[in-house]
Design an enzyme around this catalytic site. Structure first.
Site, PDB file in Angstrom:
ATOM      1  N   ALA A   1      55.465  47.618  89.447  1.00 36.64           N
ATOM      2  CA  ALA A   1      56.577  48.631  89.094  1.00 36.64           C
ATOM      3  C   ALA A   1      56.946  47.366  87.170  1.00 36.64           C
ATOM      4  O   ALA A   1      57.831  46.030  87.958  1.00 36.64           O
ATOM      5  CB  ALA A   1      57.746  48.510  89.794  1.00 36.64           C
TER       6      ALA A   1
ATOM      7  N   GLY B   1      37.527  79.283  71.522  1.00 40.93           N
ATOM      8  CA  GLY B   1      38.686  79.831  71.922  1.00 40.93           C
ATOM      9  C   GLY B   1      38.096  79.574  73.419  1.00 40.93           C
ATOM     10  O   GLY B   1      39.837  79.094  74.372  1.00 40.93           O
TER      11      GLY B   1
ATOM     12  N   GLU C   1      49.694  51.172  80.047  1.00 42.68           N
ATOM     13  CA  GLU C   1      49.211  49.539  80.141  1.00 42.68           C
ATOM     14  C   GLU C   1      49.135  49.166  78.561  1.00 42.68           C
ATOM     15  O   GLU C   1      48.802  48.730  78.298  1.00 42.68           O
ATOM     16  CB  GLU C   1      48.352  50.036  80.944  1.00 42.68           C
ATOM     17  CG  GLU C   1      48.085  49.806  82.302  1.00 42.68           C
ATOM     18  CD  GLU C   1      47.336  49.515  83.671  1.00 42.68           C
ATOM     19  OE1 GLU C   1      46.600  48.221  82.540  1.00 42.68           O
ATOM     20  OE2 GLU C   1      46.850  50.479  84.570  1.00 42.68           O
ATOM     21  N   GLY C   2      50.449  49.895  78.077  1.00 39.83           N
ATOM     22  CA  GLY C   2      50.618  49.903  76.803  1.00 39.83           C
ATOM     23  C   GLY C   2      49.804  50.650  75.340  1.00 39.83           C
ATOM     24  O   GLY C   2      48.551  50.917  75.384  1.00 39.83           O
TER      25      GLY C   2
HETATM   26  N1  COS Z   1      48.640  35.533  79.392  1.00 39.20           N
HETATM   27  C1  COS Z   1      49.307  34.752  80.060  1.00 39.20           C
HETATM   28  N2  COS Z   1      50.428  34.815  79.217  1.00 39.20           N
HETATM   29  C2  COS Z   1      51.312  35.999  78.566  1.00 39.20           C
HETATM   30  C3  COS Z   1      50.732  36.696  77.780  1.00 39.20           C
HETATM   31  C4  COS Z   1      49.146  37.040  78.502  1.00 39.20           C
HETATM   32  N3  COS Z   1      48.275  37.758  77.936  1.00 39.20           N
HETATM   33  N4  COS Z   1      50.794  37.093  76.738  1.00 39.20           N
HETATM   34  C5  COS Z   1      52.554  36.338  76.855  1.00 39.20           C
HETATM   35  N5  COS Z   1      52.344  35.294  77.525  1.00 39.20           N
HETATM   36  C6  COS Z   1      53.558  34.713  78.094  1.00 39.20           C
HETATM   37  C7  COS Z   1      53.475  33.325  76.016  1.00 39.20           C
HETATM   38  O1  COS Z   1      52.838  32.695  75.872  1.00 39.20           O
HETATM   39  C8  COS Z   1      54.424  32.993  76.208  1.00 39.20           C
HETATM   40  O2  COS Z   1      55.046  32.271  76.782  1.00 39.20           O
HETATM   41  P1  COS Z   1      56.007  31.153  76.681  1.00 39.20           P
HETATM   42  O3  COS Z   1      57.580  31.256  76.926  1.00 39.20           O
HETATM   43  O4  COS Z   1      55.968  30.326  78.036  1.00 39.20           O
HETATM   44  O5  COS Z   1      55.674  30.639  75.294  1.00 39.20           O
HETATM   45  C9  COS Z   1      56.016  34.079  76.782  1.00 39.20           C
HETATM   46  O6  COS Z   1      54.354  35.299  78.346  1.00 39.20           O
HETATM   47  C10 COS Z   1      56.067  35.118  75.743  1.00 39.20           C
HETATM   48  O7  COS Z   1      55.554  36.303  75.282  1.00 39.20           O
HETATM   49  P2  COS Z   1      55.470  36.849  74.424  1.00 39.20           P
HETATM   50  O8  COS Z   1      56.632  35.937  72.957  1.00 39.20           O
HETATM   51  O9  COS Z   1      54.564  36.630  73.929  1.00 39.20           O
HETATM   52  O10 COS Z   1      56.269  37.708  74.571  1.00 39.20           O
HETATM   53  P3  COS Z   1      56.951  39.113  73.892  1.00 39.20           P
HETATM   54  O11 COS Z   1      57.946  39.554  74.876  1.00 39.20           O
HETATM   55  O12 COS Z   1      57.149  39.203  72.205  1.00 39.20           O
HETATM   56  O13 COS Z   1      55.677  40.635  74.339  1.00 39.20           O
HETATM   57  C11 COS Z   1      54.164  42.085  74.494  1.00 39.20           C
HETATM   58  C12 COS Z   1      54.957  40.290  74.033  1.00 39.20           C
HETATM   59  C13 COS Z   1      55.078  42.974  73.470  1.00 39.20           C
HETATM   60  C14 COS Z   1      53.065  41.951  73.959  1.00 39.20           C
HETATM   61  C15 COS Z   1      54.772  42.469  75.500  1.00 39.20           C
HETATM   62  O14 COS Z   1      56.053  43.658  76.099  1.00 39.20           O
HETATM   63  C16 COS Z   1      53.500  43.646  76.055  1.00 39.20           C
HETATM   64  O15 COS Z   1      52.654  43.624  76.594  1.00 39.20           O
HETATM   65  N6  COS Z   1      54.077  45.168  76.306  1.00 39.20           N
HETATM   66  C17 COS Z   1      53.623  46.528  76.632  1.00 39.20           C
HETATM   67  C18 COS Z   1      54.212  46.379  78.139  1.00 39.20           C
HETATM   68  C19 COS Z   1      52.931  47.263  79.076  1.00 39.20           C
HETATM   69  O16 COS Z   1      52.309  46.488  78.586  1.00 39.20           O
HETATM   70  N7  COS Z   1      54.108  48.480  79.636  1.00 39.20           N
HETATM   71  C20 COS Z   1      53.125  48.974  79.479  1.00 39.20           C
HETATM   72  C21 COS Z   1      53.701  49.639  81.400  1.00 39.20           C
HETATM   73  S1  COS Z   1      52.953  48.519  82.224  1.00 39.20           S
HETATM   74  S2  COS Z   1      51.181  49.681  83.491  1.00 39.20           S
END
Ligand code: COS
Length: 387
Positions: free
Chosen positions: A122, A340, A363-364
């Site tokens: 979630a 069709g 999942e993104g």
């Molecule tokens: N593994 C481990 N740590 C990670 C990581 C990963 N794959 N990706 C990011 N982090 C860490 C970063 O290193 C950063 O750590 P620090 O605060 O210590 O520097 C922190 O998490 C925040 O990372 P970041 O600044 O890259 O986060 P953003 O808010 O810019 O978000 C995206 C990045 C857009 C990639 C993320 O929000 C995302 O994946 N969104 C899509 C979500 C999704 O898939 N939703 C689908 C529903 S879930 S089924």
């Protein structure tokens, strides 16, 4: 990890189950929007719910390459079948596997592996989708409990789930990802309720709904890993693996659809010849095969690297993006080859076309994968330039 012979037997058993039990039941599952109990029992017996749970907890403990090989087979059936156990293999259990405390693993992983308990992830909220770091659901600490308030949206398997991995903000002063923590919340906890299952475009038989928290009191021992502020990272690690699993599912479904496409074209005559004789259709078969083969190669390469301990965040995003977009093209060509009949419910082409659409979103989205890949490339370029 399994020895090669056991793995080959498992893959053969899955293929038989898919061909003999799942594919023949596709129309019924779509019609009744549920998976028959006998099929669910068969899936449990095969060990599908515990593919990736470590053997110490009763799972099969498959490595990533082994898991994607299994998913290639399973995903040849309509995606609703995979969906019901996939949260236990992936996002609904991996938070515990990757970051859980020994007690949390002991408490839940055995029941998740057997399929007695369904896990659910979630993260998404009504106003928080792609920007997953801005989670609004709150978790306020009061002594040795956290009080959760908020709504989670589009939560796969929530109507069936017994345990939810919930991302909630423990630090209201910290607006970004660092203020988020992950909790394990059991169904039946007072203050947790689920909404009505959504009516979806496809994948009937798999269910999603809202999960609502109203002053839901959760013991502090349910904080994943026992550490606040790590929930976003846990979610990202879970999604890195989840995206490879989803990419593998796209490959399996692509390969199934290509078989359907060519079989249909061989069986149907136009202008006195089988459709398969016509070169314009042959081009669609060839493009589809090349798409699916490229996706398969990407998924296997990324899975092997992950097994070798390499950080495959970028590769997982590349594979998820390419494989889901390829599947979209292939499912569309299949409708076209069916003409069709491709628009008619009785044929599987239109159902698989609708089912396939979700892979480019959950999942993104493809656009989020692009952002992740580009961000990594820019970071590498800056490092090379020393800025
Ligand atoms: N593994 C481990 N740590 C990670 C990581 C990963 N794959 N990706 C990011 N982090 C860490 C970063 O290193 C950063 O750590 P620090 O605060 O210590 O520097 C922190 O998490 C925040 O990372 P970041 O600044 O890259 O986060 P953003 O808010 O810019 O978000 C995206 C990045 C857009 C990639 C993320 O929000 C995302 O994946 N969104 C899509 C979500 C999704 O898939 N939703 C689908 C529903 S879930 S089924």
């Amino acid at each position: 990890m399994q020895d090669p012979e056991t793995l080959a037997q498992l893959l053969a058993a899955i293929r038989r189950f898919v061909d003999e039990r799942m594919i023949p039941a596709e129309a019924e599952v779509a019609e009744i929007d549920a998976i028959p109990v006998a099929l669910l029992d068969g899936m449990r017996e095969l060990g599908l719910f515990g593919l990736s749970v470590p053997e110490a907890y009763g799972g099969l403990g498959l490595g990533m390459e082994e898991e994607v090989l299994a998913v290639f087979e399973i995903a040849r059936a309509a995606p609703a079948f995979r969906s019901i156990f996939a949260t236990n293999v992936g996002i609904g259990a991996q938070g515990i596997v990757i970051d859980g405390t020994p007690e949390q693993k002991e408490r839940y992983l055995g029941r998740l592996a057997s399929g007695e308990l369904i896990g659910s992830f979630a993260l998404t909220e009504p106003d928080v989708g792609s920007d997953a770091g801005s989670v609004r659901t709150s978790a306020r600490r009061e002594g040795d409990v956290y009080v959760l308030n908020g709504t989670k949206r589009f939560i796969t398997n929530a109507p069936e789930a017994g345990i939810f991995t919930v991302m909630a903000r423990t630090d209201p002063g910290q607006k970004g990802a660092r203020g988020v923590s992950a909790f394990l919340v059991e169904r039946g906890t007072p203050g947790l309720s689920t909404g009505k299952p959504e009516k979806k475009m496809g994948q009937q038989g798999a269910h999603v709904c809202d999960v609502i928290f109203e002053d839901c009191r959760v013991s502090a021992s349910q904080l994943i890993g026992g550490v606040e502020g790590q929930g976003f990272k846990t979610a990202m690690k879970v999604l890195d693996k989840g995206r490879l699993h989803i990419a593998a599912a796209c490959v399996g479904l692509s390969e199934r659809i290509i078989d359907d496409m060519v079989d249909y074209a061989l069986g149907r005559q136009q202008f006195g010849r089988p459709l398969a004789d016509f070169q314009l259709l042959q081009a669609m078969f060839a493009d589809s095969k090349a798409d699916a083969y490229a996706a398969r190669a990407m998924v296997l390469d990324a899975a092997r690297k992950r097994d070798a301990g390499v950080d495959v965040g970028v590769e997982a995003s590349c594979a998820k993006m390419f494989a889901s977009e390829a599947l979209g093209r292939i499912a569309d060509r299949n409708v076209q080859v069916h003409g069709g009949n491709g628009y008619i419910r009785e044929y599987r082409a239109e159902q698989l076309y609708r089912d396939a659409r979700l892979f480019r979103i959950y999942e993104g989205t493809t656009q989020i994968q692009q952002l992740i890949i580009a961000k990594a490339l820019i970071a590498q370029a800056k490092e090379r330039a020393g800025v």
